[in-house]
Design a protein around this motif. Sequence first.
Motif, PDB file in Angstrom:
ATOM      1  N   GLY A 170       6.337  13.087  -9.522  1.00  0.00           N
ATOM      2  CA  GLY A 170       5.281  12.104  -9.257  1.00  0.00           C
ATOM      3  C   GLY A 170       5.787  10.936  -8.442  1.00  0.00           C
ATOM      4  O   GLY A 170       5.111  10.466  -7.519  1.00  0.00           O
ATOM      5  N   LEU A 171       6.993  10.460  -8.756  1.00  0.00           N
ATOM      6  CA  LEU A 171       7.580   9.349  -8.005  1.00  0.00           C
ATOM      7  C   LEU A 171       7.873   9.745  -6.557  1.00  0.00           C
ATOM      8  O   LEU A 171       7.678   8.949  -5.645  1.00  0.00           O
ATOM      9  CB  LEU A 171       8.843   8.848  -8.687  1.00  0.00           C
ATOM     10  CG  LEU A 171       8.636   8.107 -10.004  1.00  0.00           C
ATOM     11  CD1 LEU A 171       9.976   7.789 -10.653  1.00  0.00           C
ATOM     12  CD2 LEU A 171       7.832   6.850  -9.792  1.00  0.00           C
ATOM     13  N   VAL A 172       8.326  10.967  -6.351  1.00  0.00           N
ATOM     14  CA  VAL A 172       8.583  11.447  -4.986  1.00  0.00           C
ATOM     15  C   VAL A 172       7.274  11.483  -4.202  1.00  0.00           C
ATOM     16  O   VAL A 172       7.222  11.057  -3.032  1.00  0.00           O
ATOM     17  CB  VAL A 172       9.263  12.837  -5.006  1.00  0.00           C
ATOM     18  CG1 VAL A 172       9.250  13.486  -3.631  1.00  0.00           C
ATOM     19  CG2 VAL A 172      10.684  12.716  -5.530  1.00  0.00           C
ATOM     20  N   ILE A 173       6.215  11.968  -4.824  1.00  0.00           N
ATOM     21  CA  ILE A 173       4.915  12.030  -4.150  1.00  0.00           C
ATOM     22  C   ILE A 173       4.417  10.623  -3.820  1.00  0.00           C
ATOM     23  O   ILE A 173       3.963  10.357  -2.702  1.00  0.00           O
ATOM     24  CB  ILE A 173       3.896  12.804  -5.013  1.00  0.00           C
ATOM     25  CG1 ILE A 173       4.288  14.283  -5.063  1.00  0.00           C
ATOM     26  CG2 ILE A 173       2.475  12.636  -4.469  1.00  0.00           C
ATOM     27  CD1 ILE A 173       3.518  15.101  -6.067  1.00  0.00           C
ATOM     28  N   VAL A 174       4.500   9.706  -4.788  1.00  0.00           N
ATOM     29  CA  VAL A 174       4.057   8.329  -4.552  1.00  0.00           C
ATOM     30  C   VAL A 174       4.890   7.685  -3.444  1.00  0.00           C
ATOM     31  O   VAL A 174       4.352   7.031  -2.545  1.00  0.00           O
ATOM     32  CB  VAL A 174       4.121   7.502  -5.853  1.00  0.00           C
ATOM     33  CG1 VAL A 174       3.969   6.017  -5.582  1.00  0.00           C
ATOM     34  CG2 VAL A 174       3.062   7.964  -6.823  1.00  0.00           C
ATOM     35  N   PHE A 175       6.214   7.850  -3.503  1.00  0.00           N
ATOM     36  CA  PHE A 175       7.079   7.286  -2.474  1.00  0.00           C
ATOM     37  C   PHE A 175       6.725   7.846  -1.098  1.00  0.00           C
ATOM     38  O   PHE A 175       6.683   7.105  -0.112  1.00  0.00           O
ATOM     39  CB  PHE A 175       8.555   7.575  -2.793  1.00  0.00           C
ATOM     40  CG  PHE A 175       9.486   7.096  -1.726  1.00  0.00           C
ATOM     41  CD1 PHE A 175       9.806   5.754  -1.614  1.00  0.00           C
ATOM     42  CD2 PHE A 175      10.033   7.990  -0.815  1.00  0.00           C
ATOM     43  CE1 PHE A 175      10.661   5.307  -0.619  1.00  0.00           C
ATOM     44  CE2 PHE A 175      10.884   7.560   0.177  1.00  0.00           C
ATOM     45  CZ  PHE A 175      11.196   6.214   0.276  1.00  0.00           C
ATOM     46  N   THR A 176       6.461   9.146  -1.019  1.00  0.00           N
ATOM     47  CA  THR A 176       6.108   9.768   0.252  1.00  0.00           C
ATOM     48  C   THR A 176       4.806   9.192   0.801  1.00  0.00           C
ATOM     49  O   THR A 176       4.703   8.883   1.997  1.00  0.00           O
ATOM     50  CB  THR A 176       5.983  11.296   0.090  1.00  0.00           C
ATOM     51  OG1 THR A 176       7.212  11.804  -0.432  1.00  0.00           O
ATOM     52  CG2 THR A 176       5.652  11.974   1.401  1.00  0.00           C
ATOM     53  N   ILE A 177       3.819   9.021  -0.057  1.00  0.00           N
ATOM     54  CA  ILE A 177       2.533   8.464   0.375  1.00  0.00           C
ATOM     55  C   ILE A 177       2.692   7.018   0.835  1.00  0.00           C
ATOM     56  O   ILE A 177       2.192   6.635   1.894  1.00  0.00           O
ATOM     57  CB  ILE A 177       1.491   8.579  -0.759  1.00  0.00           C
ATOM     58  CG1 ILE A 177       1.131  10.048  -0.972  1.00  0.00           C
ATOM     59  CG2 ILE A 177       0.244   7.755  -0.437  1.00  0.00           C
ATOM     60  CD1 ILE A 177       0.303  10.303  -2.210  1.00  0.00           C
ATOM     61  N   VAL A 178       3.405   6.210   0.056  1.00  0.00           N
ATOM     62  CA  VAL A 178       3.595   4.797   0.421  1.00  0.00           C
ATOM     63  C   VAL A 178       4.420   4.682   1.699  1.00  0.00           C
ATOM     64  O   VAL A 178       4.054   3.940   2.621  1.00  0.00           O
ATOM     65  CB  VAL A 178       4.246   4.016  -0.740  1.00  0.00           C
ATOM     66  CG1 VAL A 178       4.656   2.625  -0.297  1.00  0.00           C
ATOM     67  CG2 VAL A 178       3.286   3.933  -1.920  1.00  0.00           C
ATOM     68  N   ALA A 179       5.532   5.404   1.785  1.00  0.00           N
ATOM     69  CA  ALA A 179       6.381   5.336   2.977  1.00  0.00           C
ATOM     70  C   ALA A 179       5.623   5.839   4.210  1.00  0.00           C
ATOM     71  O   ALA A 179       5.703   5.236   5.289  1.00  0.00           O
ATOM     72  CB  ALA A 179       7.656   6.148   2.770  1.00  0.00           C
ATOM     73  N   GLY A 180       4.870   6.919   4.064  1.00  0.00           N
ATOM     74  CA  GLY A 180       4.083   7.437   5.188  1.00  0.00           C
ATOM     75  C   GLY A 180       3.008   6.460   5.630  1.00  0.00           C
ATOM     76  O   GLY A 180       2.782   6.269   6.832  1.00  0.00           O
ATOM     77  N   SER A 181       2.361   5.819   4.672  1.00  0.00           N
ATOM     78  CA  SER A 181       1.341   4.823   5.015  1.00  0.00           C
ATOM     79  C   SER A 181       1.947   3.635   5.740  1.00  0.00           C
ATOM     80  O   SER A 181       1.385   3.149   6.729  1.00  0.00           O
ATOM     81  CB  SER A 181       0.625   4.344   3.742  1.00  0.00           C
ATOM     82  OG  SER A 181      -0.033   5.411   3.109  1.00  0.00           O
ATOM     83  N   LEU A 182       3.087   3.164   5.243  1.00  0.00           N
ATOM     84  CA  LEU A 182       3.764   2.049   5.913  1.00  0.00           C
ATOM     85  C   LEU A 182       4.211   2.440   7.315  1.00  0.00           C
ATOM     86  O   LEU A 182       4.098   1.651   8.255  1.00  0.00           O
ATOM     87  CB  LEU A 182       4.953   1.571   5.075  1.00  0.00           C
ATOM     88  CG  LEU A 182       4.597   0.851   3.777  1.00  0.00           C
ATOM     89  CD1 LEU A 182       5.846   0.582   2.960  1.00  0.00           C
ATOM     90  CD2 LEU A 182       3.843  -0.436   4.048  1.00  0.00           C
ATOM     91  N   TRP A 183       4.719   3.646   7.456  1.00  0.00           N
ATOM     92  CA  TRP A 183       5.156   4.136   8.756  1.00  0.00           C
ATOM     93  C   TRP A 183       3.978   4.141   9.741  1.00  0.00           C
ATOM     94  O   TRP A 183       4.098   3.670  10.875  1.00  0.00           O
ATOM     95  CB  TRP A 183       5.718   5.541   8.604  1.00  0.00           C
ATOM     96  CG  TRP A 183       6.190   6.176   9.886  1.00  0.00           C
ATOM     97  CD1 TRP A 183       5.428   6.543  10.942  1.00  0.00           C
ATOM     98  CD2 TRP A 183       7.527   6.492  10.230  1.00  0.00           C
ATOM     99  NE1 TRP A 183       6.199   7.088  11.917  1.00  0.00           N
ATOM    100  CE2 TRP A 183       7.496   7.065  11.513  1.00  0.00           C
ATOM    101  CE3 TRP A 183       8.737   6.361   9.573  1.00  0.00           C
ATOM    102  CZ2 TRP A 183       8.638   7.500  12.151  1.00  0.00           C
ATOM    103  CZ3 TRP A 183       9.867   6.802  10.218  1.00  0.00           C
ATOM    104  CH2 TRP A 183       9.828   7.366  11.488  1.00  0.00           C
ATOM    105  N   ILE A 184       2.864   4.676   9.306  1.00  0.00           N
ATOM    106  CA  ILE A 184       1.676   4.742  10.165  1.00  0.00           C
ATOM    107  C   ILE A 184       1.197   3.342  10.546  1.00  0.00           C
ATOM    108  O   ILE A 184       0.882   3.061  11.708  1.00  0.00           O
ATOM    109  CB  ILE A 184       0.559   5.542   9.474  1.00  0.00           C
ATOM    110  CG1 ILE A 184       0.938   7.028   9.425  1.00  0.00           C
ATOM    111  CG2 ILE A 184      -0.775   5.359  10.191  1.00  0.00           C
ATOM    112  CD1 ILE A 184       0.042   7.859   8.544  1.00  0.00           C
ATOM    113  N   MET A 185       1.142   2.442   9.562  1.00  0.00           N
ATOM    114  CA  MET A 185       0.678   1.083   9.853  1.00  0.00           C
ATOM    115  C   MET A 185       1.650   0.337  10.770  1.00  0.00           C
ATOM    116  O   MET A 185       1.246  -0.447  11.614  1.00  0.00           O
ATOM    117  CB  MET A 185       0.472   0.309   8.553  1.00  0.00           C
ATOM    118  CG  MET A 185      -0.733   0.782   7.776  1.00  0.00           C
ATOM    119  SD  MET A 185      -1.104  -0.232   6.356  1.00  0.00           S
ATOM    120  CE  MET A 185       0.186   0.220   5.239  1.00  0.00           C
ATOM    121  N   LEU A 186       2.935   0.581  10.613  1.00  0.00           N
ATOM    122  CA  LEU A 186       3.936  -0.104  11.410  1.00  0.00           C
ATOM    123  C   LEU A 186       3.911   0.344  12.856  1.00  0.00           C
ATOM    124  O   LEU A 186       4.018  -0.470  13.774  1.00  0.00           O
ATOM    125  CB  LEU A 186       5.342   0.127  10.806  1.00  0.00           C
ATOM    126  CG  LEU A 186       6.480  -0.637  11.438  1.00  0.00           C
ATOM    127  CD1 LEU A 186       6.296  -2.129  11.168  1.00  0.00           C
ATOM    128  CD2 LEU A 186       7.804  -0.180  10.840  1.00  0.00           C
TER     129      LEU A 186
END
Length: 105
Positions: A85-101
Amino acid sequence: MAQHQNHGGHHSHGSMKEYVIGFILSIVLTIIPLVLVMNSMLSKTATMIAILVMAVLQFVIQLVFFMHIREGEKPRYNVQTLILGLVIVFTIVAGSLWIMLFNKY
């Protein structure tokens, strides 16, 4: 009538001592970042790191003392599920930040 029957598997609860220790640790881990921010004791970067560290510790305290992640018939599966679950959450958050950045390019 005062007896509770357990129709499932083994179900254990924490002791009052465990709950009090977890509660006190949670309060301390909440007060530390509050004091750091209210008194501007550290630089912005150090304050952010301290807040993140306290949040992770708070998360671990909650899991161990209140959610009893290590207890049960198969605690290893609980921890494995939590890690997934933590890996999935981290992937979603990191991917969202990457896209926004990099969205401005």
